[in-house]
Design an enzyme around this catalytic site. Structure first.
Site, PDB file in Angstrom:
ATOM      1  N   ASN A  23      12.520  67.926  37.936  1.00 40.87           N
ATOM      2  CA  ASN A  23      11.486  68.936  37.666  1.00 40.87           C
ATOM      3  C   ASN A  23      11.160  69.622  38.986  1.00 40.87           C
ATOM      4  O   ASN A  23      11.647  69.225  40.037  1.00 40.87           O
ATOM      5  CB  ASN A  23      10.240  68.293  37.036  1.00 40.87           C
ATOM      6  N   VAL A  32      16.716  61.131  32.850  1.00 40.84           N
ATOM      7  CA  VAL A  32      17.761  60.882  33.849  1.00 40.84           C
ATOM      8  C   VAL A  32      17.160  60.920  35.265  1.00 40.84           C
ATOM      9  O   VAL A  32      17.586  60.185  36.159  1.00 40.84           O
ATOM     10  CB  VAL A  32      18.922  61.904  33.682  1.00 40.84           C
ATOM     11  N   ASP A  33      16.135  61.717  35.436  1.00 41.50           N
ATOM     12  CA  ASP A  33      15.429  61.811  36.734  1.00 41.50           C
ATOM     13  C   ASP A  33      14.884  60.436  37.121  1.00 41.50           C
ATOM     14  O   ASP A  33      15.125  59.909  38.214  1.00 41.50           O
ATOM     15  CB  ASP A  33      14.273  62.811  36.570  1.00 41.50           C
ATOM     16  N   SER A 116      18.589  69.762  30.647  1.00 35.31           N
ATOM     17  CA  SER A 116      17.556  70.379  29.799  1.00 35.31           C
ATOM     18  C   SER A 116      17.563  69.974  28.336  1.00 35.31           C
ATOM     19  O   SER A 116      16.709  70.452  27.577  1.00 35.31           O
ATOM     20  CB  SER A 116      17.651  71.926  29.852  1.00 35.31           C
ATOM     21  N   THR A 117      18.479  69.112  27.930  1.00 34.40           N
ATOM     22  CA  THR A 117      18.540  68.819  26.478  1.00 34.40           C
ATOM     23  C   THR A 117      17.715  67.592  26.110  1.00 34.40           C
ATOM     24  O   THR A 117      17.776  67.125  24.974  1.00 34.40           O
ATOM     25  CB  THR A 117      19.996  68.580  26.039  1.00 34.40           C
ATOM     26  N   GLY A 118      16.972  67.056  27.046  1.00 33.34           N
ATOM     27  CA  GLY A 118      16.090  65.906  26.745  1.00 33.34           C
ATOM     28  C   GLY A 118      14.654  66.396  26.617  1.00 33.34           C
ATOM     29  O   GLY A 118      14.323  67.183  25.718  1.00 33.34           O
ATOM     30  N   VAL A 119      13.833  65.991  27.573  1.00 36.48           N
ATOM     31  CA  VAL A 119      12.406  66.362  27.577  1.00 36.48           C
ATOM     32  C   VAL A 119      12.229  67.873  27.454  1.00 36.48           C
ATOM     33  O   VAL A 119      11.323  68.376  26.800  1.00 36.48           O
ATOM     34  CB  VAL A 119      11.754  65.850  28.891  1.00 36.48           C
ATOM     35  N   TYR A 120      13.156  68.627  28.081  1.00 36.02           N
ATOM     36  CA  TYR A 120      12.961  70.099  28.111  1.00 36.02           C
ATOM     37  C   TYR A 120      13.401  70.776  26.817  1.00 36.02           C
ATOM     38  O   TYR A 120      13.303  72.001  26.694  1.00 36.02           O
ATOM     39  CB  TYR A 120      13.672  70.684  29.331  1.00 36.02           C
TER      40      TYR A 120
HETATM   41  N1  APR Z   1      22.559  58.980  32.308  1.00 36.14           N
HETATM   42  C1  APR Z   1      23.030  60.122  31.714  1.00 36.14           C
HETATM   43  N2  APR Z   1      22.268  60.898  30.928  1.00 36.14           N
HETATM   44  C2  APR Z   1      20.987  60.512  30.708  1.00 36.14           C
HETATM   45  C3  APR Z   1      20.419  59.346  31.307  1.00 36.14           C
HETATM   46  C4  APR Z   1      21.279  58.568  32.130  1.00 36.14           C
HETATM   47  N3  APR Z   1      20.836  57.462  32.718  1.00 36.14           N
HETATM   48  N4  APR Z   1      19.131  59.247  30.882  1.00 36.14           N
HETATM   49  C5  APR Z   1      18.896  60.297  30.068  1.00 36.14           C
HETATM   50  N5  APR Z   1      20.005  61.051  29.955  1.00 36.14           N
HETATM   51  C6  APR Z   1      20.245  62.267  29.191  1.00 36.14           C
HETATM   52  C7  APR Z   1      19.305  62.541  28.061  1.00 36.14           C
HETATM   53  O1  APR Z   1      19.675  61.772  26.920  1.00 36.14           O
HETATM   54  C8  APR Z   1      19.585  64.025  27.860  1.00 36.14           C
HETATM   55  O2  APR Z   1      20.770  64.177  27.088  1.00 36.14           O
HETATM   56  O3  APR Z   1      20.076  63.366  30.050  1.00 36.14           O
HETATM   57  C9  APR Z   1      19.863  64.535  29.279  1.00 36.14           C
HETATM   58  C10 APR Z   1      18.718  65.319  29.897  1.00 36.14           C
HETATM   59  O4  APR Z   1      17.481  64.722  29.493  1.00 36.14           O
HETATM   60  P1  APR Z   1      16.238  64.570  30.520  1.00 36.14           P
HETATM   61  O5  APR Z   1      16.506  63.504  31.485  1.00 36.14           O
HETATM   62  O6  APR Z   1      15.023  64.466  29.685  1.00 36.14           O
HETATM   63  O7  APR Z   1      16.223  65.942  31.350  1.00 36.14           O
HETATM   64  P2  APR Z   1      15.726  67.397  30.913  1.00 36.14           P
HETATM   65  O8  APR Z   1      15.808  67.627  29.457  1.00 36.14           O
HETATM   66  O9  APR Z   1      16.455  68.326  31.833  1.00 36.14           O
HETATM   67  O10 APR Z   1      14.174  67.369  31.295  1.00 36.14           O
HETATM   68  C11 APR Z   1      13.824  67.273  32.664  1.00 36.14           C
HETATM   69  O11 APR Z   1      12.507  65.387  32.275  1.00 36.14           O
HETATM   70  O12 APR Z   1      12.786  63.375  33.315  1.00 36.14           O
HETATM   71  C12 APR Z   1      12.044  64.533  33.347  1.00 36.14           C
HETATM   72  O13 APR Z   1      11.445  64.804  35.638  1.00 36.14           O
HETATM   73  C13 APR Z   1      12.283  65.299  34.606  1.00 36.14           C
HETATM   74  O14 APR Z   1      10.518  66.820  34.165  1.00 36.14           O
HETATM   75  C14 APR Z   1      11.924  66.657  34.161  1.00 36.14           C
HETATM   76  C15 APR Z   1      12.427  66.723  32.734  1.00 36.14           C
END
Ligand code: APR
Length: 407
Positions: A23, A32-33, A116-120
């Site tokens: 972020n 993943v962060d 971006s396909t998780g939390v975002y």
């Molecule tokens: N290895 C690979 N992929 C992962 C892992 C891992 N250990 N953990 C999660 N993922 C995948 C999720 O399943 C998703 O498909 O990474 C992808 C991105 O998801 P997020 O981590 O939620 O990232 P994003 O959607 O870009 O949101 C970013 O989330 O973690 C917070 O600090 C971060 O605020 C930022 C936001």
């Protein structure tokens, strides 16, 4: 090379750098962060504190500390707001800026999560399309600086979305490797650079391509009882089974382009190169204006100043580049070739035993339930040709080259 794996990006994926979906604060988070910060240890956060954040679409680099790689590239993806606030451009920038940073830091292998396909909340299918197209386009211009881009995808649905987009690029012939192999000089450089010893060894003193497949290889395989499936093909028209592999096949809507010149068939390319090789420009111009592959072959037989020794040395390289050009120009042909998987390709006459591999279809013996070619048929007595199945072996060599690039 572009590859996909399912797994956890904090594990060892044999890459120099991994990308973090961070972020704007760069001070850690969930997903993943969070996983990357936990695996790297507290020193990563200490270094991130000194970076003063990162705007969406941009990327910054740090060490990797306890992670099994050298660097972490932190990029900030867009939050999905329905797709009308420039999300696609920002997501594409994440991949492009991360790769630019990799090139700047001489990083040749890099792994991405699905940004971006998780939390975002970015829809996975759309994100996969943007991600694959951006990276494919970047590699078209930087294939000599980046050896591998790998996605490490955390779940089946995400993995399938990316696999679908990668297959679409390949089946449309738009993978960057097609551009990379656009001309023989690049193919040779690739061969040299990658030292495809088990595929193509360029023997400078003979200027000849030797594929790892040849008659002796196949006879050994059969003698050792190795199981193979066989794909036989024959001349004259695509009407024959697998006619698309013939030198004479051509799709009027899909000319073969080699070094900027158009050819109707691989046969026309090969015979015109033969005329040029022996300085017979009159035959060359006749061949280049002759649409019939049969007539091109006849004209090729009449080339002046012909020298068998020189032709024996040069012809397989010419055969290779003629069919590589076909693979780069005709996606139907390339798909059909890749779909043969690891089958042995044999140019086998359905009625005449002096062409191709010197065998007839009925010679494909069934040994323990498997269709086999018995060595005794390779050089049939009385045949006026010592059959070598050159086209079959060259086609398998090209198939290996593409599979090697797309592994
Ligand atoms: N290895 C690979 N992929 C992962 C892992 C891992 N250990 N953990 C999660 N993922 C995948 C999720 O399943 C998703 O498909 O990474 C992808 C991105 O998801 P997020 O981590 O939620 O990232 P994003 O959607 O870009 O949101 C970013 O989330 O973690 C917070 O600090 C971060 O605020 C930022 C936001």
């Amino acid at each position: 090379m572009i590859s996909l794996v399912k797994g956890d990006i904090t594990k060892d994926h044999n890459v120099q750098a991994i990308v973090n979906a961070a972020n704007q604060s760069l001070l850690g988070g969930g997903g993943v962060d969070g996983a990357i910060h936990r695996a790297a240890g507290p020193k990563l956060l200490e270094e991130c504190r000194r970076l003063n954040g990162c705007t969406t679409g941009n990327a910054k680099i740090t060490n990797a500390y306890n992670l099994p790689c050298e660097h972490v590239i932190h990029t900030v993806g867009p939050i999905w707001n329905g797709g009308f606030q420039g999300e696609e451009t920002l997501l594409s920038k994440c991949y492009e800026n991360s790769l630019k940073l990799a090139v700047k830091n001489h990083i040749r292998t890099i792994a991405f999560p699905s940004i971006s396909t998780g939390v975002y909340g970015y829809p996975v299918e759309d994100a996969a399309r943007v991600a694959l197209h951006t990276v494919n386009s970047f590699l078209s211009d930087h294939w000599q600086e980046i050896d591998e881009v790998k996605w490490v995808l955390f779940d089946d649905r995400t993995y399938q979305a990316y696999q679908k987009e990668l297959d679409k690029l390949r089946n449309a012939g738009e993978l960057y490797i097609n551009k990379m192999l656009q001309n023989s000089a690049v193919a040779k450089a690739y061969g040299d650079a990658m030292d495809l010893g088990n595929l193509m060894t360029i023997a400078p003193h003979k200027k000849r391509y030797y594929s790892r497949y040849d008659i002796n290889w196949l006879i050994d395989e059969i003698d050792l009882g190795k199981k193979h499936s066989y794909v036989t093909f024959w001349h004259e028209n695509a009407g024959y089974e697998n006619g698309i592999f013939s030198q004479w096949y051509h799709d009027p809507g899909c000319p073969i382009i080699i070094n900027g010149r158009e050819y109707l068939t691989a046969e026309q390319y090969m015979m015109s190169e033969k005329a040029l090789l022996f300085g017979d420009l009159e035959s060359y111009s006749k061949i280049m204006s002759e649409p019939s592959p049969r007539k091109c072959k006849q004209l090729g037989r009449g080339v002046k100043n012909f020298d068998q020794g020189i032709w024996d040395t040069a012809f397989r390289e010419i055969l290779f580049h003629g069919n590589l050009g076909k693979a780069q120009s005709d996606i139907q042909f390339l798909s059909a070739l890749l779909d043969t998987e690891d089958a042995v390709l044999i140019e086998a006459s359905p009625y005449d035993d002096i062409y191709g591999a010197g065998i007839e279809k009925q010679d494909l013996l069934t040994i323990d339930g498997e269709l086999k070619v018995h060595p005794k048929n390779w050089h049939k007595e009385g045949s006026s040709k010592q059959a070598e199945n050159n086209l079959g072996f060259v086609l398998m060599g090209i198939r290996d080259l593409y599979n090697d690039l797309m592994r």
